[in-house]
Design a protein around this motif. Structure first.
Motif, PDB file in Angstrom:
ATOM      1  N   GLU A   1       0.816  -1.206   0.000  1.00 19.98           N
ATOM      2  CA  GLU A   1       0.000   0.000   0.000  1.00 19.98           C
ATOM      3  C   GLU A   1       0.853   1.261   0.000  1.00 19.98           C
ATOM      4  O   GLU A   1       0.405   2.314  -0.449  1.00 19.98           O
ATOM      5  CB  GLU A   1      -0.925   0.002   1.230  1.00 19.98           C
ATOM      6  N   LYS A   2       2.085   1.171   0.503  1.00 21.39           N
ATOM      7  CA  LYS A   2       2.902   2.368   0.664  1.00 21.39           C
ATOM      8  C   LYS A   2       3.936   2.546  -0.445  1.00 21.39           C
ATOM      9  O   LYS A   2       4.651   3.536  -0.464  1.00 21.39           O
ATOM     10  CB  LYS A   2       3.609   2.332   2.018  1.00 21.39           C
ATOM     11  N   THR A   3       4.046   1.568  -1.337  1.00 23.56           N
ATOM     12  CA  THR A   3       5.013   1.685  -2.415  1.00 23.56           C
ATOM     13  C   THR A   3       4.398   2.389  -3.614  1.00 23.56           C
ATOM     14  O   THR A   3       3.197   2.333  -3.839  1.00 23.56           O
ATOM     15  CB  THR A   3       5.533   0.304  -2.845  1.00 23.56           C
ATOM     16  N   GLY A   4       5.241   3.057  -4.388  1.00 22.25           N
ATOM     17  CA  GLY A   4       4.793   3.766  -5.584  1.00 22.25           C
ATOM     18  C   GLY A   4       5.847   3.673  -6.658  1.00 22.25           C
ATOM     19  O   GLY A   4       6.821   2.909  -6.562  1.00 22.25           O
ATOM     20  N   ILE A   5       5.676   4.489  -7.696  1.00 19.88           N
ATOM     21  CA  ILE A   5       6.603   4.444  -8.824  1.00 19.88           C
ATOM     22  C   ILE A   5       8.011   4.856  -8.418  1.00 19.88           C
ATOM     23  O   ILE A   5       8.999   4.408  -9.017  1.00 19.88           O
ATOM     24  CB  ILE A   5       6.082   5.336  -9.981  1.00 19.88           C
ATOM     25  N   SER A   6       8.143   5.682  -7.365  1.00 15.16           N
ATOM     26  CA  SER A   6       9.482   6.086  -6.919  1.00 15.16           C
ATOM     27  C   SER A   6      10.240   4.943  -6.267  1.00 15.16           C
ATOM     28  O   SER A   6      11.448   5.044  -6.053  1.00 15.16           O
ATOM     29  CB  SER A   6       9.375   7.262  -5.931  1.00 15.16           C
ATOM     30  N   ASP A   7       9.545   3.844  -5.943  1.00 13.85           N
ATOM     31  CA  ASP A   7      10.198   2.687  -5.336  1.00 13.85           C
ATOM     32  C   ASP A   7      10.578   1.637  -6.368  1.00 13.85           C
ATOM     33  O   ASP A   7      11.059   0.562  -6.006  1.00 13.85           O
ATOM     34  CB  ASP A   7       9.289   2.066  -4.267  1.00 13.85           C
ATOM     35  N   ILE A   8      10.340   1.918  -7.643  1.00  9.21           N
ATOM     36  CA  ILE A   8      10.778   1.031  -8.728  1.00  9.21           C
ATOM     37  C   ILE A   8      12.156   1.490  -9.189  1.00  9.21           C
ATOM     38  O   ILE A   8      12.391   2.686  -9.359  1.00  9.21           O
ATOM     39  CB  ILE A   8       9.786   1.071  -9.912  1.00  9.21           C
ATOM     40  N   THR A   9      13.044   0.569  -9.378  1.00 13.33           N
ATOM     41  CA  THR A   9      14.384   0.919  -9.839  1.00 13.33           C
ATOM     42  C   THR A   9      14.801  -0.004 -10.954  1.00 13.33           C
ATOM     43  O   THR A   9      14.173  -1.047 -11.184  1.00 13.33           O
ATOM     44  CB  THR A   9      15.398   0.842  -8.677  1.00 13.33           C
ATOM     45  N   GLY A  10      15.852   0.367 -11.677  1.00  8.13           N
ATOM     46  CA  GLY A  10      16.335  -0.441 -12.780  1.00  8.13           C
ATOM     47  C   GLY A  10      17.431  -1.393 -12.330  1.00  8.13           C
ATOM     48  O   GLY A  10      18.184  -1.102 -11.406  1.00  8.13           O
ATOM     49  N   ALA A  11      17.513  -2.539 -12.999  1.00 13.74           N
ATOM     50  CA  ALA A  11      18.558  -3.504 -12.693  1.00 13.74           C
ATOM     51  C   ALA A  11      19.460  -3.741 -13.896  1.00 13.74           C
ATOM     52  O   ALA A  11      20.677  -3.774 -13.761  1.00 13.74           O
ATOM     53  CB  ALA A  11      17.953  -4.831 -12.231  1.00 13.74           C
ATOM     54  N   LEU A  12      18.867  -3.903 -15.065  1.00 16.33           N
ATOM     55  CA  LEU A  12      19.624  -4.153 -16.285  1.00 16.33           C
ATOM     56  C   LEU A  12      19.181  -3.182 -17.360  1.00 16.33           C
ATOM     57  O   LEU A  12      17.983  -3.010 -17.585  1.00 16.33           O
ATOM     58  CB  LEU A  12      19.406  -5.584 -16.783  1.00 16.33           C
ATOM     59  N   VAL A  13      20.117  -2.540 -18.016  1.00 11.90           N
ATOM     60  CA  VAL A  13      19.830  -1.689 -19.169  1.00 11.90           C
ATOM     61  C   VAL A  13      20.693  -2.196 -20.321  1.00 11.90           C
ATOM     62  O   VAL A  13      21.925  -2.118 -20.266  1.00 11.90           O
ATOM     63  CB  VAL A  13      20.125  -0.201 -18.886  1.00 11.90           C
ATOM     64  N   VAL A  14      20.042  -2.721 -21.351  1.00 13.61           N
ATOM     65  CA  VAL A  14      20.758  -3.344 -22.464  1.00 13.61           C
ATOM     66  C   VAL A  14      20.047  -3.003 -23.763  1.00 13.61           C
ATOM     67  O   VAL A  14      18.825  -2.849 -23.799  1.00 13.61           O
ATOM     68  CB  VAL A  14      20.834  -4.880 -22.266  1.00 13.61           C
ATOM     69  N   LYS A  15      20.799  -2.871 -24.832  1.00 14.39           N
ATOM     70  CA  LYS A  15      20.223  -2.582 -26.134  1.00 14.39           C
ATOM     71  C   LYS A  15      19.522  -3.822 -26.688  1.00 14.39           C
ATOM     72  O   LYS A  15      19.963  -4.957 -26.465  1.00 14.39           O
ATOM     73  CB  LYS A  15      21.315  -2.139 -27.112  1.00 14.39           C
ATOM     74  N   ALA A  16      18.456  -3.590 -27.452  1.00 15.36           N
ATOM     75  CA  ALA A  16      17.728  -4.700 -28.053  1.00 15.36           C
ATOM     76  C   ALA A  16      18.599  -5.481 -29.020  1.00 15.36           C
ATOM     77  O   ALA A  16      18.511  -6.714 -29.105  1.00 15.36           O
ATOM     78  CB  ALA A  16      16.476  -4.174 -28.766  1.00 15.36           C
ATOM     79  N   GLU A  17      19.465  -4.785 -29.742  1.00 20.75           N
ATOM     80  CA  GLU A  17      20.335  -5.463 -30.702  1.00 20.75           C
ATOM     81  C   GLU A  17      21.329  -6.375 -30.003  1.00 20.75           C
ATOM     82  O   GLU A  17      21.745  -7.409 -30.549  1.00 20.75           O
ATOM     83  CB  GLU A  17      21.062  -4.443 -31.568  1.00 20.75           C
ATOM     84  N   THR A  18      21.712  -6.016 -28.765  1.00 26.81           N
ATOM     85  CA  THR A  18      22.622  -6.876 -28.005  1.00 26.81           C
ATOM     86  C   THR A  18      21.931  -8.171 -27.602  1.00 26.81           C
ATOM     87  O   THR A  18      22.541  -9.249 -27.613  1.00 26.81           O
ATOM     88  CB  THR A  18      23.131  -6.140 -26.751  1.00 26.81           C
ATOM     89  N   ILE A  19      20.634  -8.075 -27.263  1.00 24.06           N
ATOM     90  CA  ILE A  19      19.872  -9.271 -26.893  1.00 24.06           C
ATOM     91  C   ILE A  19      19.750 -10.215 -28.090  1.00 24.06           C
ATOM     92  O   ILE A  19      19.802 -11.436 -27.946  1.00 24.06           O
ATOM     93  CB  ILE A  19      18.482  -8.878 -26.369  1.00 24.06           C
ATOM     94  N   LYS A  20      19.624  -9.648 -29.295  1.00 20.16           N
ATOM     95  CA  LYS A  20      19.496 -10.483 -30.493  1.00 20.16           C
ATOM     96  C   LYS A  20      20.792 -11.222 -30.799  1.00 20.16           C
ATOM     97  O   LYS A  20      20.768 -12.347 -31.307  1.00 20.16           O
ATOM     98  CB  LYS A  20      19.091  -9.617 -31.687  1.00 20.16           C
ATOM     99  N   LYS A  21      21.932 -10.609 -30.487  1.00 16.87           N
ATOM    100  CA  LYS A  21      23.222 -11.228 -30.791  1.00 16.87           C
ATOM    101  C   LYS A  21      23.641 -12.250 -29.746  1.00 16.87           C
ATOM    102  O   LYS A  21      24.366 -13.189 -30.041  1.00 16.87           O
ATOM    103  CB  LYS A  21      24.306 -10.147 -30.901  1.00 16.87           C
TER     104      LYS A  21
END
Length: 564
Positions: free
Chosen positions: A106-126
């Motif tokens: 009930e007390k969590t919001g969008i400010s409590d979401i964080t990123g873990a992995l940032v990768v390009k789509a082309e890297t995922i394809k390779k």
């Protein structure tokens, strides 16, 4: 240091200008800002030309530094260590308090979401997902077996060992199939991760009992068979093993719940609205132009203003047309439709009865809490709607309508699906896309995005309170007890025990646990004999000092006797 200078410049341009203008426009006193956040802002302004000092402030406030992971072909991606993120999250006292009160959700919001992995789509394809997700899975395994050591801020009995793992993974259908190792095609063959449904079956079978359900044991057999003979992928709908299956207790069949947002608000509901508009146009009951005109004149409430639907395109009545609205706009349009055109559509009309049926389904699916007895009713409603809609608009039947058949069973398994949908994650993703679009970075976009997101998290969580504040008020003005309406004055003194000379504030808007309440807002309070009771907020009165505030809503109630 180059990264820090670039990050510092982005913060200066992206955050400080908007903060400074907001503080000036709303006449915010810096003394009203929590201590740590106030120090954060003052230090930024005082050290505007000193990125080294800025970097030190971020590190002192617990900013988790991302790591660059290099792959075999020297391409790279960014990873934010989740163990460090969890340690920082559990360092806040209010997280422990919320855990003790069992109201973290009930007390969590969008400010409590964080990123873990940032990768390009082309890297995922390779590269395969196993290689990219390896650092994340390694940290999850450590969290399962060794845990993390944090201080208990509630009992104050020293350090505590916390263990955890992955319960579910929320994703759209394409993402769930990609992570789960299933076929990523929804126009032929096996299309469902919950059963063995073929694409050719979705127009003929309208009950979950008509399909063979997937189970963890059977899915494991399918994975082994496909590993030996790749041609069996089409037969089983399985392409490979899920990378998360190395985690104890994880199963592809049970770990990917349906996403209410993508299935309903971006799938079933838009197609259904298109069929309704097409029917009304063909029958001469209502044109798209008339609907747009009435939507333009319709008085949306303050809570619906940001979700107000855009004008509908004229080709929405054609087979090639579609309702091109966001998920929130689609939900808003679906809910206000009876108030917009209800007076010109006969109540006994076939299409209108279908709308009422779909409306009943959506109200149950979107509910934040449900009684188990309602699921039997939901199953009957979905099967009835499926059977009628396949006859009403057979050309608009899509796989997402089939997924709806599994909802009663899956709600019983996961609980209300609203708590697992991707709506808030999509909002967070929109922030990331906005940063990527505005930064004009053409060298290492992953590093730039990750650094800026971590700086934003640093600011949002540098306060002593990490979760949403119990009471976060907007514009307010002081008032006296004798200036309030008589019934409010009597309630404050007799029922609340507040002194006549107490310091009171009239608040225009107030946020409590992520929900915004404002003067003149209307909310559904309860049902009496199946009749809804609505309340309109007349005044919001706040009493007490910081940390011991009481909020009183002065409301007027209305019971609807007749409902369309």
């Amino acid at each position: 240091m180059d990264d820090t200078i670039g990050l510092f410049t982005s913060i200066q341009g992206d955050i400080l200008s908007s903060l400074e203008s907001k503080i000036k426009d709303e006449h915010i006193d810096l003394n009203d800002i929590p201590t740590l956040q106030r120090d954060f802002l003052i230090n930024i302004w005082s050290d505007l030309r000193n990125p080294e000092v800025f970097a030190r402030h971020c590190n002192d406030l617990g900013m988790v530094q991302p790591k660059t992971i290099y792959l075999s072909d020297y391409s790279s991606f960014q990873y934010v260590p989740i163990l460090d993120t969890l340690k920082h999250f559990f360092s806040h006292r209010d997280v422990w308090m919320a855990m003790a009160e069992n109201n973290v959700a009930e007390k969590t919001g969008i400010s409590d979401i964080t990123g873990a992995l940032v990768v390009k789509a082309e890297t995922i394809k390779k590269h395969c997902l196993n290689e990219i997700l390896a650092p994340l899975i390694k940290d999850i395994q450590t969290f399962q077996t060794e845990g993390i050591v944090v201080q208990n801020h509630v009992r104050m009995t020293g350090d505590n060992h916390i263990f955890g793992s992955v319960a579910t993974i929320s994703a759209d259908n394409l993402g769930a199939h990609q992570l789960g190792g299933l076929r990523m095609c929804f126009s032929s063959g096996r299309i469902c991760r919950f059963c063995m449904c073929m694409y050719s079956d979705i127009k003929n079978k309208c009950k979950e009992a008509d399909f063979v359900l997937r189970t963890p044991a059977v899915h494991s057999m399918h994975v082994k068979a496909v590993a030996q003979d790749g041609s069996l992928t089409a037969s089983y709908g399985v392409a490979r093993d899920c990378v998360f299956n190395v985690l104890p207790g994880f199963s592809t069949v049970t770990a990917f719940p349906p996403d209410l947002m993508h299935d309903c608000l971006e799938g079933v509901v838009p197609k259904f609205l298109q069929s309704i508009f097409r029917y009304l146009h063909i029958e001469g009951i209502c044109s798209i132009a008339l609907i747009n005109e009435r939507l333009k004149k319709f008085k949306f409430g303050k809570t619906e203003q940001r979700n107000k639907p855009r004008p509908l395109p004229g080709n929405v009545v054609l087979s090639s047309g579609k309702v091109s609205l966001s998920a929130s706009e689609t939900l808003c349009l679906f809910r206000v439709l009876p108030f917009v055109i209800g007076d010109i559509v006969p109540t006994c009309d076939e299409a209108w009865r279908l709308y009422v049926l779909m409306s009943n389904i959506m109200e149950i699916i979107l509910a934040p809490s449900l009684h188990a007895d309602v699921l039997d009713k939901l199953k009957i409603l979905i099967e009835e709607f499926y059977s009628k809609f396949t006859k009403f608009a057979p050309d608009l039947i899509k796989p997402k309508l089939h997924f709806l058949l599994h909802y009663p069973r899956l709600i019983q398994m996961y609980g209300p699906l609203r708590h697992l949908w991707c709506m808030r994650f999509e909002s967070f993703h929109r922030k990331i896309k906005s940063i990527a679009r505005n930064c004009q970075n053409f060298k290492n976009i992953c590093l730039t995005v990750t650094k800026r997101i971590q700086a934003l998290k640093c600011y949002e969580q540098c306060n002593e309170s990490c979760l949403t504040d119990d009471f976060a008020s907007f514009i307010s003005k002081p008032t006296k007890m004798n200036l309030l309406p008589r019934e409010v004055e009597e309630y404050l003194q007799c029922d609340m025990g507040i002194d006549a000379d107490a310091n009171l504030l009239l608040v225009s808007q107030l946020v409590e646990n992520g929900v915004t309440y404002g003067v003149d807002d209307i909310f559904l309070l309860n049902f009496f004999d199946d009749k809804p009771m609505f309340v309109k907020i007349v005044d919001i009165v706040m009493s007490g000092c910081l940390g011991q505030k009481s909020v009183i809503f002065h409301m007027k109630c209305t019971v609807v006797i007749a409902v369309i």
